[in-house]
Design an enzyme around this catalytic site. Structure first.
Site, mmCIF file in Angstrom:
data_model
loop_
_atom_site.group_PDB
_atom_site.id
_atom_site.type_symbol
_atom_site.label_atom_id
_atom_site.label_comp_id
_atom_site.label_asym_id
_atom_site.label_seq_id
_atom_site.Cartn_x
_atom_site.Cartn_y
_atom_site.Cartn_z
ATOM 1 N N LYS A 63 0.857 -1.192 0.000
ATOM 2 C CA LYS A 63 0.000 0.000 0.000
ATOM 3 C C LYS A 63 0.891 1.239 0.000
ATOM 4 O O LYS A 63 1.543 1.542 0.997
ATOM 5 C CB LYS A 63 -0.905 0.038 1.236
ATOM 6 C CG LYS A 63 -1.921 1.187 1.128
ATOM 7 C CD LYS A 63 -2.499 1.606 2.447
ATOM 8 C CE LYS A 63 -1.633 2.537 3.218
ATOM 9 N NZ LYS A 63 -1.391 3.848 2.551
ATOM 10 N N GLY A 97 8.123 5.031 7.515
ATOM 11 C CA GLY A 97 7.277 6.201 7.748
ATOM 12 C C GLY A 97 7.591 6.810 9.093
ATOM 13 O O GLY A 97 8.706 6.668 9.601
ATOM 14 N N SER A 98 6.604 7.478 9.662
ATOM 15 C CA SER A 98 6.880 8.257 10.868
ATOM 16 C C SER A 98 6.943 7.363 12.112
ATOM 17 O O SER A 98 6.363 6.264 12.144
ATOM 18 C CB SER A 98 5.809 9.324 11.048
ATOM 19 O OG SER A 98 4.559 8.688 11.188
ATOM 20 N N THR A 99 7.602 7.865 13.132
ATOM 21 C CA THR A 99 7.761 7.111 14.372
ATOM 22 C C THR A 99 6.408 6.856 15.030
ATOM 23 O O THR A 99 6.142 5.748 15.504
ATOM 24 C CB THR A 99 8.697 7.893 15.326
ATOM 25 O OG1 THR A 99 9.975 7.997 14.682
ATOM 26 C CG2 THR A 99 8.863 7.187 16.652
ATOM 27 N N THR A 111 3.461 6.515 13.682
ATOM 28 C CA THR A 111 2.746 5.440 12.977
ATOM 29 C C THR A 111 3.421 4.100 13.263
ATOM 30 O O THR A 111 2.737 3.087 13.460
ATOM 31 C CB THR A 111 2.715 5.715 11.456
ATOM 32 O OG1 THR A 111 2.130 6.989 11.232
ATOM 33 C CG2 THR A 111 1.913 4.673 10.716
ATOM 34 N N GLY A 112 4.734 4.089 13.294
ATOM 35 C CA GLY A 112 5.468 2.849 13.571
ATOM 36 C C GLY A 112 5.061 2.248 14.919
ATOM 37 O O GLY A 112 4.882 1.042 15.051
ATOM 38 N N GLU A 116 11.233 1.144 9.677
ATOM 39 C CA GLU A 116 12.204 2.190 9.314
ATOM 40 C C GLU A 116 11.523 3.520 9.561
ATOM 41 O O GLU A 116 10.686 3.957 8.766
ATOM 42 C CB GLU A 116 12.579 2.075 7.822
ATOM 43 C CG GLU A 116 13.282 0.787 7.461
ATOM 44 C CD GLU A 116 14.745 0.758 7.865
ATOM 45 O OE1 GLU A 116 15.211 1.727 8.500
ATOM 46 O OE2 GLU A 116 15.404 -0.248 7.564
ATOM 47 N N CYS A 119 14.749 10.473 5.052
ATOM 48 C CA CYS A 119 14.819 9.989 6.439
ATOM 49 C C CYS A 119 16.196 10.231 7.037
ATOM 50 O O CYS A 119 16.313 10.702 8.154
ATOM 51 C CB CYS A 119 14.436 8.527 6.507
ATOM 52 S SG CYS A 119 15.351 7.493 5.380
ATOM 53 N N GLU A 121 12.292 16.530 14.055
ATOM 54 C CA GLU A 121 12.631 16.246 12.656
ATOM 55 C C GLU A 121 11.878 17.229 11.766
ATOM 56 O O GLU A 121 10.653 17.255 11.751
ATOM 57 C CB GLU A 121 12.216 14.813 12.303
ATOM 58 C CG GLU A 121 12.562 14.445 10.885
ATOM 59 C CD GLU A 121 11.997 13.094 10.449
ATOM 60 O OE1 GLU A 121 10.878 12.732 10.858
ATOM 61 O OE2 GLU A 121 12.671 12.426 9.660
HETATM 62 P P1 NAD Z 1 3.338 8.279 7.807
HETATM 63 O O1 NAD Z 1 3.711 7.431 8.965
HETATM 64 O O2 NAD Z 1 2.328 9.326 7.994
HETATM 65 O O3 NAD Z 1 2.762 7.373 6.613
HETATM 66 C C1 NAD Z 1 3.496 6.329 6.027
HETATM 67 C C2 NAD Z 1 2.534 5.286 5.499
HETATM 68 O O4 NAD Z 1 1.814 4.694 6.575
HETATM 69 C C3 NAD Z 1 1.484 5.784 4.532
HETATM 70 O O5 NAD Z 1 1.301 4.811 3.516
HETATM 71 C C4 NAD Z 1 0.248 5.890 5.403
HETATM 72 O O6 NAD Z 1 -0.978 5.780 4.680
HETATM 73 C C5 NAD Z 1 0.428 4.713 6.318
HETATM 74 N N1 NAD Z 1 -0.227 4.807 7.617
HETATM 75 C C6 NAD Z 1 -0.583 5.939 8.297
HETATM 76 N N2 NAD Z 1 -1.110 5.599 9.502
HETATM 77 C C7 NAD Z 1 -1.081 4.245 9.580
HETATM 78 C C8 NAD Z 1 -1.439 3.307 10.579
HETATM 79 N N3 NAD Z 1 -1.951 3.686 11.746
HETATM 80 N N4 NAD Z 1 -1.239 1.988 10.345
HETATM 81 C C9 NAD Z 1 -0.686 1.582 9.186
HETATM 82 N N5 NAD Z 1 -0.334 2.422 8.193
HETATM 83 C C10 NAD Z 1 -0.525 3.735 8.391
HETATM 84 O O7 NAD Z 1 4.719 8.836 7.262
HETATM 85 P P2 NAD Z 1 4.970 9.861 6.058
HETATM 86 O O8 NAD Z 1 4.529 11.200 6.530
HETATM 87 O O9 NAD Z 1 4.397 9.305 4.801
HETATM 88 O O10 NAD Z 1 6.565 9.810 5.915
HETATM 89 C C11 NAD Z 1 7.410 10.701 6.559
HETATM 90 C C12 NAD Z 1 8.122 10.027 7.705
HETATM 91 O O11 NAD Z 1 8.741 8.834 7.270
HETATM 92 C C13 NAD Z 1 9.254 10.854 8.275
HETATM 93 O O12 NAD Z 1 9.223 10.807 9.690
HETATM 94 C C14 NAD Z 1 10.519 10.163 7.797
HETATM 95 O O13 NAD Z 1 11.643 10.347 8.563
HETATM 96 C C15 NAD Z 1 10.071 8.752 7.753
HETATM 97 N N6 NAD Z 1 10.897 7.976 6.811
HETATM 98 C C16 NAD Z 1 11.770 7.070 7.315
HETATM 99 C C17 NAD Z 1 12.613 6.361 6.468
HETATM 100 C C18 NAD Z 1 13.588 5.348 6.998
HETATM 101 O O14 NAD Z 1 14.097 4.553 6.229
HETATM 102 N N7 NAD Z 1 13.874 5.341 8.261
HETATM 103 C C19 NAD Z 1 12.520 6.577 5.091
HETATM 104 C C20 NAD Z 1 11.598 7.502 4.610
HETATM 105 C C21 NAD Z 1 10.785 8.198 5.490
#
Ligand code: NAD
Length: 475
Positions: free
Chosen positions: A169, A220-222, A224-225, A242, A276, A373
């Site tokens: 997704k 993605g973001s911490t 959400t992780g 990540e 990131c 960040e």
């Molecule tokens: P985000 O967490 O908002 O979204 C990432 C993905 O997760 C999207 O596809 C979103 O639809 C999905 N999502 C959102 N909420 C969810 C949930 N509760 N359960 C499952 N999936 C969900 O992040 P973003 O704003 O798209 O990305 C930016 C962030 O990603 C920054 O903090 C950046 O540092 C981080 N990032 C990290 C790396 C790495 O390798 N460490 C690489 C790129 C980006």
């Protein structure tokens, strides 16, 4: 042009859609199909059915097929790069979308070439113990909006190479390049091996609780992780997370600012800071502070911010409105905290989410721009006096993705870099990643690594095989 989900090898359109916005114009590029729970269930069912045969495909065949996936991406390079620029905003040229597609090709070939090792742990008269690696089942991949194609490749290729099947997704901000890439790859792969669904957080959440998915790989973001980890617990999914970073670079006084300004600037502003492992906090020794500021201003004057499709533009807009507003807020807060704006600082006139390349001096820890960040084109430059104190301040972040130390004395720089609490440390460079070097975070930047043999192992489970030799012969 149509964009569809791909489920069991078939294109799927939906009545429900969501708009995908071009961040350089704020115009709708496309109304993208939006998945429902039924679509997710169908994709997971197809992926589980396909796993039965895909996991049994001889390893050398899977290797060959993954190389073919690289070839199909490469032969559509310009088309995919244009789509990335339209939906993500980054420039076509420079370290932009052509570079992203090129990297995707290189990473795919490198992943295809990895071996699935069988290790002999013990061989004696009585026993032979082997360590085998087995695929996990269906991998759910959830990607962000900053490198939509490359991060999809980082998730998909090792999963497939290892013999898993995939449901991906992409971010709802940038789904289009992923949808096209998956469509192209489905011209090569058997139906059901690689499926793509669309949608926002709800659909990601539904994946993380789905009993038919064995592992989630998330970038993605911490915040959400953390939610994913909690939601994945009842079905005990394997996870690679990540997450965000707030990488520090520490510049020692023996460095000539003119020699390193280009490298520092590139590492901080790559993808307009929406990376990131970009350099996000720059700690500079007081002896060279002003000359480093001057060298960075000089570097920044070489670049134009604009529509990524335009000639001569190397830095595009911020990808979405919420992120744009966040960067504006951080800039305002830094101004109120006494920050000295060497360049930029106020949003450019619209349409488009354009923010200039911004360098902020005379800020320090405790200011939001330093502590949080920023994920945008604005870099705080922080003076320090004592090197141990600078390392301690670098480590005071909750994040632990990357960090660097810059010095003419590489031995000292390495010693100091190894004190940084992060998954990757660099000496005299930053944010330099490559397919044979494991990459991942510690602390709030997540766990698990991507890339290389160790990255492939994240998509495999170990099976120990203990053979008791009745005959004394080797099994
Ligand atoms: P985000 O967490 O908002 O979204 C990432 C993905 O997760 C999207 O596809 C979103 O639809 C999905 N999502 C959102 N909420 C969810 C949930 N509760 N359960 C499952 N999936 C969900 O992040 P973003 O704003 O798209 O990305 C930016 C962030 O990603 C920054 O903090 C950046 O540092 C981080 N990032 C990290 C790396 C790495 O390798 N460490 C690489 C790129 C980006």
């Amino acid at each position: 042009m149509n964009f569809n989900m791909i489920i069991n090898g078939e294109p799927v359109a939906t009545a429900n859609t969501f708009p995908v916005i071009n961040p350089a114009t704020e115009e709708i590029i496309y109304n993208c199909p939006a998945a429902s729970q039924e679509h997710l269930d169908a994709a997971v069912t197809a992926a589980n059915a396909a796993f039965i045969s895909w996991s049994q495909v001889p390893d050398s065949d899977r290797q060959r097929i993954v190389h073919e996936l690289a070839d199909v991406i490469e032969s559509n390079m310009e088309f995919l790069a244009r789509l990335i620029t339209l939906e993500q905003g980054k420039a076509l040229q420079g370290m932009g979308s052509m570079f992203e597609v090129g990297g995707s090709v290189a990473w795919t070939h490198a992943t295809a070439s990895l071996e699935i090792l069988v290790e002999v742990i013990e061989e004696s008269e009585k026993h032979r113990i082997e360590l085998h690696r087995r695929p996990l089942g269906v991998v759910g991949s959830i990607t962000p909006w900053n490198f939509p194609l490359m991060i999809a490749v980082w998730h998909i290729m090792p999963a497939l190479r290892a013999g898993n099947t995939v449901v991906i997704k992409p971010s709802a901000f940038t789904p289009l390049s992923t949808l096209k890439m998956i469509e192209l790859m489905n011209g090569i792969l058997p139906p059901g091996v690689l499926n793509v669904i669309t949608g926002e957080a709800d659909m990601g959440r539904a994946m993380t609780i789905h009993p038919g998915i064995s592992k989630i790989v998330f970038t993605g973001s911490t915040s959400t992780g953390k939610e994913i980890m909690s939601n994945a617990a009842p079905t005990l999914k394997r996870l690679t997370l990540e997450l965000g970073g707030n990488d520090a670079a520490v510049i020692l006084p023996d460095v000539n600012p003119k020699d390193v300004a280009e490298g520092i600037f590139q590492a901080a502003f790559v993808n307009s800071g929406q990376t990131c492992a970009a350099l996000k906090r720059l700690y500079v020794h007081e002896d060279i502070y002003e000359s480093m500021c001057t060298a960075l201003v000089e570097e920044s004057s070489k670049f134009k911010v604009g529509n990524g499709l335009d000639d001569g533009v190397l830095y595009g807009p911020i990808q979405n409105k919420a992120q744009f507003e966040r960067v504006c807020d951080l800039a305002l807060d830094a101004k109120l905290a006494g920050g000295r704006f060497l360049t930029g600082g106020t949003p450019m006139s619209g349409p488009g989410y354009f923010f200039p390349l911004t360098l902020v001096a005379d800020v320090s820890d405790g200011v939001r721009l330093v502590d949080e960040e920023q994920f945008g084109p604005i870099l705080p430059i922080i003076a320090y006096t004592d090197i141990d104190d600078a390392i301690a301040r670098a480590n005071s972040s909750a994040n632990g993705l990357g960090g660097s130390v810059w010095s003419a004395d590489e031995k000292l720089a390495k010693e100091l870099a190894c004190k940084l609490e992060c998954g990757t440390v660099w000496v005299n460079t930053h944010a330099q990643i490559q397919p044979n070097m494991p990459f991942g975070g510690v602390k709030d930047s997540g766990f698990g690594v991507e890339f290389g043999q160790q990255g492939l192992d994240e998509y495999l489970s170990f099976q120990s095989v203990f053979i008791n030799k009745l005959s004394g012969d080797s099994a």
